[in-house]
Write a protein that holds these residues in place. Structure first.
Motif, PDB file in Angstrom:
ATOM      1  N   ASP A  84       0.815  -1.215   0.000  1.00  0.00           N
ATOM      2  CA  ASP A  84       0.000   0.000   0.000  1.00  0.00           C
ATOM      3  C   ASP A  84       0.850   1.268   0.000  1.00  0.00           C
ATOM      4  OD1 ASP A  84      -2.189  -1.669  -0.032  1.00  0.00           O
ATOM      5  OD2 ASP A  84      -2.660  -1.407   2.101  1.00  0.00           O
ATOM      6  N   ALA A  85       1.998   1.220   0.670  1.00  0.00           N
ATOM      7  CA  ALA A  85       2.890   2.390   0.695  1.00  0.00           C
ATOM      8  C   ALA A  85       3.419   2.691  -0.706  1.00  0.00           C
ATOM      9  CB  ALA A  85       4.045   2.153   1.664  1.00  0.00           C
ATOM     10  N   TYR A  86       3.739   1.650  -1.458  1.00  0.00           N
ATOM     11  CA  TYR A  86       4.229   1.860  -2.819  1.00  0.00           C
ATOM     12  C   TYR A  86       3.141   2.386  -3.758  1.00  0.00           C
ATOM     13  CZ  TYR A  86       9.002   0.234  -2.354  1.00  0.00           C
ATOM     14  OH  TYR A  86      10.331   0.135  -2.024  1.00  0.00           O
ATOM     15  N   LYS A  87       1.905   2.217  -3.388  1.00  0.00           N
ATOM     16  CA  LYS A  87       0.795   2.700  -4.216  1.00  0.00           C
ATOM     17  C   LYS A  87       0.469   4.174  -3.961  1.00  0.00           C
ATOM     18  CE  LYS A  87      -1.677  -1.667  -4.790  1.00  0.00           C
ATOM     19  NZ  LYS A  87      -2.928  -2.398  -4.488  1.00  0.00           N
ATOM     20  N   LEU A  88       1.084   4.755  -2.945  1.00  0.00           N
ATOM     21  CA  LEU A  88       0.792   6.160  -2.627  1.00  0.00           C
ATOM     22  C   LEU A  88       1.239   7.072  -3.768  1.00  0.00           C
ATOM     23  CD1 LEU A  88       1.848   6.249   1.136  1.00  0.00           C
ATOM     24  CD2 LEU A  88      -0.486   6.346   0.210  1.00  0.00           C
ATOM     25  N   PRO A  89       0.519   8.185  -3.936  1.00  0.00           N
ATOM     26  CA  PRO A  89       0.881   9.103  -5.027  1.00  0.00           C
ATOM     27  C   PRO A  89       2.255   9.723  -4.804  1.00  0.00           C
ATOM     28  CG  PRO A  89      -0.794  10.073  -3.617  1.00  0.00           C
ATOM     29  CD  PRO A  89      -0.603   8.667  -3.146  1.00  0.00           C
ATOM     30  N   LYS A  90       2.872  10.147  -5.912  1.00  0.00           N
ATOM     31  CA  LYS A  90       4.206  10.753  -5.826  1.00  0.00           C
ATOM     32  C   LYS A  90       4.378  11.867  -6.862  1.00  0.00           C
ATOM     33  CE  LYS A  90       5.954   6.870  -8.483  1.00  0.00           C
ATOM     34  NZ  LYS A  90       6.894   5.833  -8.641  1.00  0.00           N
ATOM     35  N   SER A  91       3.308  12.641  -7.055  1.00  0.00           N
ATOM     36  CA  SER A  91       3.393  13.723  -8.049  1.00  0.00           C
ATOM     37  C   SER A  91       4.010  15.005  -7.487  1.00  0.00           C
ATOM     38  CB  SER A  91       2.050  14.073  -8.650  1.00  0.00           C
ATOM     39  OG  SER A  91       1.011  13.284  -8.264  1.00  0.00           O
ATOM     40  N   THR A  92       3.816  15.264  -6.205  1.00  0.00           N
ATOM     41  CA  THR A  92       4.378  16.484  -5.617  1.00  0.00           C
ATOM     42  C   THR A  92       5.500  16.105  -4.651  1.00  0.00           C
ATOM     43  OG1 THR A  92       2.914  16.500  -3.693  1.00  0.00           O
ATOM     44  CG2 THR A  92       2.086  17.572  -5.715  1.00  0.00           C
ATOM     45  N   GLU A  93       6.267  17.083  -4.248  1.00  0.00           N
ATOM     46  CA  GLU A  93       7.350  16.820  -3.284  1.00  0.00           C
ATOM     47  C   GLU A  93       6.780  16.338  -1.956  1.00  0.00           C
ATOM     48  OE1 GLU A  93      10.643  16.579  -3.754  1.00  0.00           O
ATOM     49  OE2 GLU A  93      10.104  16.910  -5.854  1.00  0.00           O
ATOM     50  N   GLU A  94       5.650  16.902  -1.545  1.00  0.00           N
ATOM     51  CA  GLU A  94       5.015  16.487  -0.285  1.00  0.00           C
ATOM     52  C   GLU A  94       4.559  15.023  -0.375  1.00  0.00           C
ATOM     53  OE1 GLU A  94       3.910  19.366  -1.951  1.00  0.00           O
ATOM     54  OE2 GLU A  94       5.118  20.704  -0.699  1.00  0.00           O
ATOM     55  N   GLU A  95       3.974  14.676  -1.508  1.00  0.00           N
ATOM     56  CA  GLU A  95       3.522  13.298  -1.703  1.00  0.00           C
ATOM     57  C   GLU A  95       4.713  12.343  -1.735  1.00  0.00           C
ATOM     58  OE1 GLU A  95      -0.641  13.929  -4.191  1.00  0.00           O
ATOM     59  OE2 GLU A  95       1.193  13.472  -5.298  1.00  0.00           O
ATOM     60  N   LYS A  96       5.774  12.763  -2.391  1.00  0.00           N
ATOM     61  CA  LYS A  96       6.975  11.924  -2.446  1.00  0.00           C
ATOM     62  C   LYS A  96       7.539  11.692  -1.046  1.00  0.00           C
ATOM     63  CE  LYS A  96       8.431  13.249  -7.097  1.00  0.00           C
ATOM     64  NZ  LYS A  96       9.393  14.024  -7.875  1.00  0.00           N
ATOM     65  N   ARG A  99       5.229   9.384   0.913  1.00  0.00           N
ATOM     66  CA  ARG A  99       5.370   8.018   0.391  1.00  0.00           C
ATOM     67  C   ARG A  99       6.665   7.391   0.906  1.00  0.00           C
ATOM     68  NH1 ARG A  99       7.708   5.682  -4.321  1.00  0.00           N
ATOM     69  NH2 ARG A  99       6.508   3.909  -5.121  1.00  0.00           N
ATOM     70  N   LYS A 100       7.740   8.167   0.856  1.00  0.00           N
ATOM     71  CA  LYS A 100       9.043   7.684   1.328  1.00  0.00           C
ATOM     72  C   LYS A 100       8.968   7.285   2.810  1.00  0.00           C
ATOM     73  CE  LYS A 100      13.678   9.589   1.784  1.00  0.00           C
ATOM     74  NZ  LYS A 100      14.514  10.750   1.516  1.00  0.00           N
ATOM     75  N   LYS A 101       8.305   8.121   3.618  1.00  0.00           N
ATOM     76  CA  LYS A 101       8.133   7.823   5.045  1.00  0.00           C
ATOM     77  C   LYS A 101       7.280   6.572   5.243  1.00  0.00           C
ATOM     78  CE  LYS A 101       8.524  11.835   7.928  1.00  0.00           C
ATOM     79  NZ  LYS A 101       7.911  12.961   8.534  1.00  0.00           N
ATOM     80  N   ALA A 102       6.217   6.478   4.470  1.00  0.00           N
ATOM     81  CA  ALA A 102       5.320   5.323   4.591  1.00  0.00           C
ATOM     82  C   ALA A 102       6.045   4.033   4.223  1.00  0.00           C
ATOM     83  CB  ALA A 102       4.086   5.520   3.709  1.00  0.00           C
TER      84      ALA A 102
END
Length: 184
Positions: A84-96, A99-102
Motif C-alpha cells: 500500500d505504501a508503494y501505491k501512494l501518489p508521488k506527483s508532488t514533493e510532499e507526496e513523495k 510516500r518515502k516515510k510510509a
C-alpha cells in the motif's frame, strides 16, 4: 484473516500477498505441534524429564504455537503495508516525502514481524533440542521433523528481515535489526 486462510494462500501459486514470512511462522507452529505430540508420548515414562517438566514444555509449546500462527497473519499484514505504501501518489514533493516515510515505516514493521517469528522459532528449536535424548525414542523422526521446521522458521524469518532492511533508510534502525538477527 486467520492462519488457515493464510495457509491456503501460501498454497495458491497465483496469490502474491503471502510468502516466506508467513510460511516460516506456520513451519514453526507445525514444529510445535510435532514436539507437543512427542512430549505427550514421553510422559509417564522414564525418559529423563518428570511429567511436570513435560507438562511445562507442552504449555510453552502451545503458547509458542498460538503466537506463531498469529505471526503468520501479522506477516501478511506487514507485507500489505509495504504494498500500500508503494501505491501512494508521488506527483508532488510532499507526496513523495509522505510516500518515502510510509515505505520506511512499512519496512520497519515488515522487519519486526519476521524477527519476532524467528525468535519464537529459536525457542521452539531449543525445546526440540532439549528433547533429543529425553523423549520417547519411537518418536525421533517426529521430533526431528519438528526441529527441522523450527530451523526453517529461523532461517526464513532472518531472510525476511534482511529482505526488508533496504526499505529502511535510518542506519541506526538497520544496525539494530542486524544485531538482533546475529543472535539467531
Amino acid at each position: 484473516m486467520d492462519y488457515k486462510e493464510i495457509f491456503d494462500l501460501i498454497l495458491d501459486e497465483n496469490n502474491f500477498t503471502v510468502g516466506g514470512g508467513s510460511s516460516s511462522a506456520i513451519a514453526g507452529a507445525m514444529g510445535c505441534g510435532l514436539m507437543g505430540m512427542v512430549v505427550n508420548l514421553s510422559k509417564s515414562k522414564d525418559y529423563g524429564y518428570s511429567d511436570k517438566e513435560y507438562d511445562d514444555m507442552l504449555e510453552e509449546l502451545n503458547d509458542l504455537k498460538t503466537k506463531l500462527l498469529k505471526g503468520s497473519v501479522e506477516d501478511n499484514k506487514a507485507y500489505l503495508l509495504i504494498r500500500d505504501a508503494y501505491k501512494l501518489p508521488k506527483s508532488t514533493e510532499e507526496e513523495k516525502e509522505a510516500r518515502k516515510k510510509a515505505i520506511q515505516n512499512a519496512g520497519i514493521e515488515a522487519a519486526k514481524v519476521p524477527l519476532s517469528n524467528a525468535m519464537l522459532n529459536k525457542r521452539v528449536n531449543e525445546i526440540g533440542m532439549s528433547l533429543l535424548d529425553k523423549s520417547n525414542p519411537a518418536c525421533i523422526t517426529d521430533l526431528q521433523a519438528g526441529i527441522d521446521f523450527s530451523k526453517v522458521g529461523i532461517d526464513a524469518g532472518r531472510a525476511n528481515v534482511e529482505a526488508n532492511l533496504p526499505l529502511i533508510k535510518d542506519q541506526n534502525i538497520v544496525d539494530d535489526f542486524n544485531s538482533k538477527i546475529e543472535n539467531l
